[in-house]
Design a protein around this motif. Structure first.
Motif: not given
Length: 245
Positions: A122-135, A233-240
């Protein structure tokens, strides 16, 4: 998969309120939803059997509002012993201590470090984010993939408990005067996945979580070391969904 009983639904509702809800001095519970998650607002209304849903004028948001005495008592019974933040004080000061309520409700705060329930969902549905970073680094022939599950808060108390549960770290943004939790290692990412595979997100953030989870599995299978794997992975990131990252 939705919470299977009132106990688990109460934990989910408490987490959602701790994140994006408040009990106002107008004797109302108000929870804010992105327009992508209006179906979640209607799910809450159906479960609680009280309240109304309103579109916020000129904003991409909806409000779920419970203002009837019976509705608020039902909510308070569902979340009793489950709230973890200062929203607990709002229940006491703005609702229970009001002359309108004379039921002598004993309302308790959750002071435990037990997260084997739907509260984080519940807390994550309100305030969290899932991030894929390509460095990309000059010193590396292939990009570095980072997976981050992040929660931002004004106060760090609850983030400390989440860090103890998942691992990761807590940072501070001086410019915004806010704290953030991040699951920066693949070890903590695995713990995050183990949790959300059991206690499902109920908002559209679930879509981003699934893509984030797929990226983790690609990395575990060493596919991130190939050009084809990086492309996946790039496609997954762009599809978010951008607004929910």
């Amino acid at each position: 998969m939705k919470p299977s009983n009132d106990e688990q639904f109460g934990h989910y509702l408490a987490g959602l309120i701790d994140g994006d809800g408040h009990f106002s001095s107008k004797l109302q519970l108000v929870i804010v939803f992105n327009s992508l998650d209006v179906s979640l607002a209607y799910f809450l209304k159906e479960k609680i059997e009280f309240g109304q849903i309103k579109k916020v004028k000129d904003k991409n948001a909806y409000l779920y509002i419970v203002s009837s005495k019976d509705g608020l008592i039902k909510v308070i019974n569902l979340i009793n012993g489950k709230l973890r933040t200062h929203k607990y004080n709002q229940v006491i000061n703005n609702i229970i201590n009001h002359p309108r309520y004379n039921e002598n409700i004993i309302f308790e705060k959750n002071l435990s470090n037990n997260f084997d329930n739907y509260w984080i969902a519940g807390f994550s549905d309100a305030d969290a984010s899932f991030q894929i970073k390509i460095v990309n680094k000059i010193t590396r022939s292939k990009p570095e993939i980072r997976l981050n599950f992040q929660i931002d808060q004004k106060f760090k108390d609850i983030l400390i408990l989440i860090k103890e549960y998942f691992g990761g770290n807590i940072g501070y943004r001086e410019s915004q005067d806010t704290y953030y939790y991040g699951s920066t290692t693949f070890g903590s990412a695995k713990k995050v996945i183990n949790y959300f595979d059991k206690y499902h997100l109920q908002s559209s953030k679930y879509i981003n979580y699934v893509k984030w989870r797929k990226c983790y599995l690609l990395i575990q299978d060493k596919e991130h070391l190939s050009e084809e794997g990086i492309s996946k992975i790039v496609k997954l990131k762009n599809a978010m969904r951008y607004s929910l990252r």
